[in-house]
Design an enzyme around this catalytic site. Sequence first.
Site: not given
Ligand code: VGL
Length: 205
Positions: A8, A106, A151
């Site tokens: 991410d 995702k 994540c």
């Molecule tokens: C994430 C919160 C919401 C992450 C993704 O990438 O850790 N955290 N969506």
Amino acid sequence: MKALLLIDIQNDFLPGGALAVARGDEVVQVANNLMADYQLVVATQDWHPADHGSFAARHPGKEVGDIVELDGLEQTVWPVHCVYGTRGAELAPELNRAGIHHVIPKGTDRNVDSYSGFFDNARRKATGLEDLLRRHGVDEVHIVGLATEYCVKSTALDAVDLGYRTVVLSDGIRGVELHPGDCARALEQMVAAGVQIDEGDRNGN
Ligand code: VGL
Ligand code: ZN
């Protein structure tokens, strides 16, 4: 054979983004410096519909950081972030795209979040990451990215669970720290599960 997982590393998680992680931008250089050492580099991409159930805006009266129930699961609610097709959802512009072999989206289902790069939080659907790693004969994954206690942690715990030797490169991760100590606890939880933490300093190399 080892693979590098970039979790991410997207505009919305960098300073100035919708769900900014403090110093999140610092993982970009670490990731770029690492890529050449791996035969397989896979990026995950948080990729939500505009009305995703993890967004506080979907839950009247709830604020960011509150916990709601989403399709039977506890869900922390977040600002609207990583809506597919928006700039916030794009991988960081400074990330070396040419060094990334596959991108795994995702969090695409509005009724369930997906912190892990492998499965949604209900473990109902796989993202395809495990199949991809198996096809390439991967037995060891090295993980960097955002955010440490969401994540990155979920991906690392699933990786161990799936039987991969799993190493988190700790100079290449940053956390949200919604509550003080969350990142430290996440690291402890990963270690207890069998994740190896590599603290080598790769910044600026
Ligand atoms: C994430 C919160 C919401 C992450 C993704 O990438 O850790 N955290 N969506
Ligand atoms: Zn998300």
